[in-house]
Design a protein around this motif. Sequence first.
Motif, PDB file in Angstrom:
ATOM      1  N   HIS A 213     -49.278 -14.070-108.978  1.00  0.00           N
ATOM      2  CA  HIS A 213     -47.829 -13.313-109.986  1.00  0.00           C
ATOM      3  C   HIS A 213     -47.595 -14.441-111.193  1.00  0.00           C
ATOM      4  CE1 HIS A 213     -46.595  -9.963-107.059  1.00  0.00           C
ATOM      5  NE2 HIS A 213     -47.224 -10.519-106.226  1.00  0.00           N
ATOM      6  N   GLY A 214     -48.011 -15.247-111.140  1.00  0.00           N
ATOM      7  CA  GLY A 214     -47.936 -16.025-112.646  1.00  0.00           C
ATOM      8  C   GLY A 214     -47.388 -17.548-112.358  1.00  0.00           C
ATOM      9  N   GLY A 215     -47.156 -17.437-110.729  1.00  0.00           N
ATOM     10  CA  GLY A 215     -46.138 -18.764-110.560  1.00  0.00           C
ATOM     11  C   GLY A 215     -47.062 -20.077-110.761  1.00  0.00           C
ATOM     12  N   GLY A 216     -46.440 -21.393-111.626  1.00  0.00           N
ATOM     13  CA  GLY A 216     -46.692 -22.536-112.021  1.00  0.00           C
ATOM     14  C   GLY A 216     -47.194 -22.904-110.775  1.00  0.00           C
ATOM     15  N   ASP A 217     -47.388 -24.779-111.386  1.00  0.00           N
ATOM     16  CA  ASP A 217     -47.952 -25.571-110.451  1.00  0.00           C
ATOM     17  C   ASP A 217     -46.280 -25.988-109.150  1.00  0.00           C
ATOM     18  OD1 ASP A 217     -49.578 -26.218-111.783  1.00  0.00           O
ATOM     19  OD2 ASP A 217     -49.530 -27.663-112.944  1.00  0.00           O
ATOM     20  N   PHE A 218     -45.867 -26.379-107.935  1.00  0.00           N
ATOM     21  CA  PHE A 218     -45.199 -26.492-107.609  1.00  0.00           C
ATOM     22  C   PHE A 218     -44.514 -28.171-107.215  1.00  0.00           C
ATOM     23  CE2 PHE A 218     -46.612 -22.689-105.744  1.00  0.00           C
ATOM     24  CZ  PHE A 218     -45.600 -22.670-105.018  1.00  0.00           C
ATOM     25  N   ALA A 219     -43.364 -28.200-107.603  1.00  0.00           N
ATOM     26  CA  ALA A 219     -42.989 -29.297-107.977  1.00  0.00           C
ATOM     27  C   ALA A 219     -42.645 -29.532-106.000  1.00  0.00           C
ATOM     28  CB  ALA A 219     -41.875 -29.719-108.766  1.00  0.00           C
ATOM     29  N   TRP A 220     -42.936 -30.851-105.309  1.00  0.00           N
ATOM     30  CA  TRP A 220     -42.958 -30.930-103.462  1.00  0.00           C
ATOM     31  C   TRP A 220     -41.355 -31.941-103.147  1.00  0.00           C
ATOM     32  CZ3 TRP A 220     -44.636 -27.061 -99.979  1.00  0.00           C
ATOM     33  CH2 TRP A 220     -45.281 -26.707-100.610  1.00  0.00           C
ATOM     34  N   ALA A 221     -40.897 -31.906-102.379  1.00  0.00           N
ATOM     35  CA  ALA A 221     -39.917 -32.332-101.974  1.00  0.00           C
ATOM     36  C   ALA A 221     -39.786 -32.476-100.899  1.00  0.00           C
ATOM     37  CB  ALA A 221     -38.612 -32.131-102.462  1.00  0.00           C
TER      38      ALA A 221
ATOM     39  N   ASP B 215     -34.666 -36.011-101.274  1.00  0.00           N
ATOM     40  CA  ASP B 215     -35.148 -35.431-102.845  1.00  0.00           C
ATOM     41  C   ASP B 215     -34.993 -34.220-102.324  1.00  0.00           C
ATOM     42  OD1 ASP B 215     -36.978 -38.012-103.423  1.00  0.00           O
ATOM     43  OD2 ASP B 215     -38.610 -37.655-102.569  1.00  0.00           O
ATOM     44  N   ARG B 216     -34.892 -33.483-101.168  1.00  0.00           N
ATOM     45  CA  ARG B 216     -35.017 -32.075-101.012  1.00  0.00           C
ATOM     46  C   ARG B 216     -32.958 -31.842-101.207  1.00  0.00           C
ATOM     47  NH1 ARG B 216     -34.508 -30.992 -96.380  1.00  0.00           N
ATOM     48  NH2 ARG B 216     -34.571 -32.820 -95.354  1.00  0.00           N
ATOM     49  N   SER B 217     -32.529 -32.784-100.845  1.00  0.00           N
ATOM     50  CA  SER B 217     -30.582 -32.633-101.497  1.00  0.00           C
ATOM     51  C   SER B 217     -30.452 -32.978-102.582  1.00  0.00           C
ATOM     52  CB  SER B 217     -30.574 -34.089-100.548  1.00  0.00           C
ATOM     53  OG  SER B 217     -30.315 -33.820 -98.968  1.00  0.00           O
ATOM     54  N   ARG B 218     -31.385 -33.304-103.502  1.00  0.00           N
ATOM     55  CA  ARG B 218     -31.383 -33.438-105.273  1.00  0.00           C
ATOM     56  C   ARG B 218     -31.812 -32.920-105.777  1.00  0.00           C
ATOM     57  NH1 ARG B 218     -32.952 -38.044-105.793  1.00  0.00           N
ATOM     58  NH2 ARG B 218     -35.485 -38.042-105.490  1.00  0.00           N
ATOM     59  N   LEU B 219     -33.054 -31.844-105.056  1.00  0.00           N
ATOM     60  CA  LEU B 219     -33.225 -30.326-105.582  1.00  0.00           C
ATOM     61  C   LEU B 219     -32.151 -29.379-105.471  1.00  0.00           C
ATOM     62  CD1 LEU B 219     -36.728 -29.404-104.781  1.00  0.00           C
ATOM     63  CD2 LEU B 219     -34.893 -27.603-104.049  1.00  0.00           C
ATOM     64  N   TRP B 220     -31.116 -29.168-103.938  1.00  0.00           N
ATOM     65  CA  TRP B 220     -30.786 -28.693-103.565  1.00  0.00           C
ATOM     66  C   TRP B 220     -29.462 -28.788-104.213  1.00  0.00           C
ATOM     67  CZ3 TRP B 220     -32.184 -23.990-102.579  1.00  0.00           C
ATOM     68  CH2 TRP B 220     -33.547 -23.264-101.944  1.00  0.00           C
ATOM     69  N   GLN B 221     -29.186 -29.746-104.849  1.00  0.00           N
ATOM     70  CA  GLN B 221     -27.531 -29.427-105.217  1.00  0.00           C
ATOM     71  C   GLN B 221     -27.951 -29.733-106.579  1.00  0.00           C
ATOM     72  OE1 GLN B 221     -25.338 -31.371-104.415  1.00  0.00           O
ATOM     73  NE2 GLN B 221     -24.133 -30.625-105.954  1.00  0.00           N
ATOM     74  N   ALA B 222     -28.970 -29.557-107.411  1.00  0.00           N
ATOM     75  CA  ALA B 222     -29.217 -28.627-108.203  1.00  0.00           C
ATOM     76  C   ALA B 222     -29.245 -27.200-108.600  1.00  0.00           C
ATOM     77  CB  ALA B 222     -30.901 -28.763-109.089  1.00  0.00           C
TER      78      ALA B 222
ATOM     79  N   ALA C 268     -39.795 -30.645 -89.019  1.00  0.00           N
ATOM     80  CA  ALA C 268     -40.405 -31.193 -90.506  1.00  0.00           C
ATOM     81  C   ALA C 268     -39.777 -29.703 -91.845  1.00  0.00           C
ATOM     82  CB  ALA C 268     -42.262 -30.621 -90.931  1.00  0.00           C
ATOM     83  N   MET C 269     -39.395 -30.386 -92.829  1.00  0.00           N
ATOM     84  CA  MET C 269     -38.939 -29.627 -93.957  1.00  0.00           C
ATOM     85  C   MET C 269     -39.216 -30.253 -95.302  1.00  0.00           C
ATOM     86  SD  MET C 269     -34.923 -29.560 -92.936  1.00  0.00           S
ATOM     87  CE  MET C 269     -34.170 -29.196 -91.676  1.00  0.00           C
ATOM     88  N   SER C 270     -39.720 -28.926 -96.170  1.00  0.00           N
ATOM     89  CA  SER C 270     -40.451 -29.697 -97.200  1.00  0.00           C
ATOM     90  C   SER C 270     -39.641 -28.259 -97.950  1.00  0.00           C
ATOM     91  CB  SER C 270     -42.034 -29.520 -97.194  1.00  0.00           C
ATOM     92  OG  SER C 270     -42.483 -29.486 -98.571  1.00  0.00           O
ATOM     93  N   ALA C 271     -39.290 -29.088 -99.026  1.00  0.00           N
ATOM     94  CA  ALA C 271     -38.483 -27.553 -99.788  1.00  0.00           C
ATOM     95  C   ALA C 271     -39.550 -28.071-101.548  1.00  0.00           C
ATOM     96  CB  ALA C 271     -37.372 -28.165-100.744  1.00  0.00           C
ATOM     97  N   ALA C 272     -39.947 -27.187-101.748  1.00  0.00           N
ATOM     98  CA  ALA C 272     -40.505 -26.776-104.219  1.00  0.00           C
ATOM     99  C   ALA C 272     -39.736 -25.580-104.442  1.00  0.00           C
ATOM    100  CB  ALA C 272     -42.102 -26.273-103.018  1.00  0.00           C
ATOM    101  N   VAL C 273     -40.062 -26.611-105.031  1.00  0.00           N
ATOM    102  CA  VAL C 273     -39.774 -25.820-106.818  1.00  0.00           C
ATOM    103  C   VAL C 273     -41.083 -25.205-107.669  1.00  0.00           C
ATOM    104  CG1 VAL C 273     -38.107 -26.123-108.733  1.00  0.00           C
ATOM    105  CG2 VAL C 273     -37.319 -27.252-107.795  1.00  0.00           C
TER     106      VAL C 273
ATOM    107  N   PHE D  90     -39.800 -24.359 -96.698  1.00  0.00           N
ATOM    108  CA  PHE D  90     -40.248 -24.405 -95.535  1.00  0.00           C
ATOM    109  C   PHE D  90     -39.933 -25.102 -94.481  1.00  0.00           C
ATOM    110  CE2 PHE D  90     -42.607 -23.499 -99.037  1.00  0.00           C
ATOM    111  CZ  PHE D  90     -42.511 -22.467 -98.848  1.00  0.00           C
ATOM    112  N   HIS D  91     -39.461 -24.224 -93.132  1.00  0.00           N
ATOM    113  CA  HIS D  91     -38.470 -24.848 -91.710  1.00  0.00           C
ATOM    114  C   HIS D  91     -39.764 -25.061 -90.558  1.00  0.00           C
ATOM    115  CE1 HIS D  91     -34.585 -25.447 -92.627  1.00  0.00           C
ATOM    116  NE2 HIS D  91     -35.086 -25.605 -94.078  1.00  0.00           N
ATOM    117  N   GLY D  92     -40.473 -26.209 -90.095  1.00  0.00           N
ATOM    118  CA  GLY D  92     -41.069 -25.333 -89.079  1.00  0.00           C
ATOM    119  C   GLY D  92     -41.964 -27.288 -88.204  1.00  0.00           C
TER     120      GLY D  92
END
Length: 461
Positions: free
Chosen positions: A300-308, A313-320, A219-224, A279-281
Amino acid sequence: MSHPALAALQQSLTALLGDRVSSSEAVRGHHGHDESSHPDALPDLVVWPHSTEEVSAIALLCHAHRVPMIPYGAGSSVEGHTLAVHGGVCIDLSQMRQIVALHEADLSATVQAGVTRLQLNQALRHSGLFFPIDPGADATLGGMASTRASGTNAVRYGTMRENVLALTAVLANGDIVRTGSRARKSSAGYDLTRLLVGAEGTLAIITEVTVRLYGMPEAMSAAVVNFNSVAGAVDSVIESIQCGIPLARAEMLDALTMQAVNRHSRSQYPEKPTLFLEFHGSAASVAEQAQQFAALAASHGGGDFAWASREEDRSRLWQARHSAYFAGLQLKPGSRCVATDVCVPISRLSECIEATYADLAAEGVTAPLFGHVGDGNFHLMLLVTPDNAAELAQAKAINHRLIQRAQALDGTCTGEHGIGIGKQPYLAAEAGAGGIAMMQAIKQALDPLQLLNPGKIFAAR
């Protein structure tokens, strides 16, 4: 190079390679220009070999004529590595694109130097394996080895230093050497593989690379996630590493960089300091890692996570994320970037970045800042108008202070770009007179005529 020597060499190279030799102004101009702010420096000739044996024959001819040789891959250097500052022959390895062998059971692959990371991963797509080193650009593996490249996955998988098992290379006199093996470890003599990885083509021309492969995670999951401050974003990553959360990627983009990315990619991210994470695993471990990090980020003041989690979706996120450099250039159309690339111990990262922002404020300069915060490496994009001497001098002064700041914090003048032309004085400060003398002695032993990529890393003896 005198005209008779050039003419004789060109004739011999043409007899060897046919139409894979060029002296045209357009071709030379392309190979004498890179992504750096350094002035163009054109080679006299460009050649395109297809094999190690052809590279050996080219080197033998250049050696006989006392002509410099500049290895060339994708040409994306930002420190002038491929600029022909003393003229000579540019050896463009981009047509050496053969995947020599895939050893799936041993988790390794041998490829010619012109194979790119995307080409290798495409060949591996049905094997359940992948090659993780991702510097952003679709760089050639020979060039990545030469500059000891890393990128967004380095926090988990390391750099090219940890992932090159063996090399085939050509010395200045044309001799072919093979270093290392496919074995995972060795105590046999000097580590010649590590000697050539990161040598920037000054000791040998890398023609084949054997690299480590890894099993594709279940599994791989990306977040912003955005933050109210750069310090909050950086400290979240530092604490997660100290707590043992196995981040695969941890990239930080500041507010100005996010503004540039939104314009360039037509995205709508909050224009605040932002972390791009992966995250990988196993599915369960990825979910656990994400939950642990979310709790740290919130403190530390982090806002909402946007998951992919879907691949597209992960490719689009990392292309950005990967577009950040070119997006930053658009903040000042027509500009060039004075490259920066420092790396400090992660415990000093926030301190280094905050001091850098204070320096920018004192200079009245705004500049995008982003980097691989998981390993303490970041970049500052100092944009200058070409031929504007005042802007260039100001940018270089800021960069000078940034490098001195990083070195004072027990860091380094470059985490991944290399020395090339631009960082030679800082290498001298970092390695010391003894270290530079040792490097020069190695160079003298392997390339006594100073023909391999001369003018790079340090001045010739």
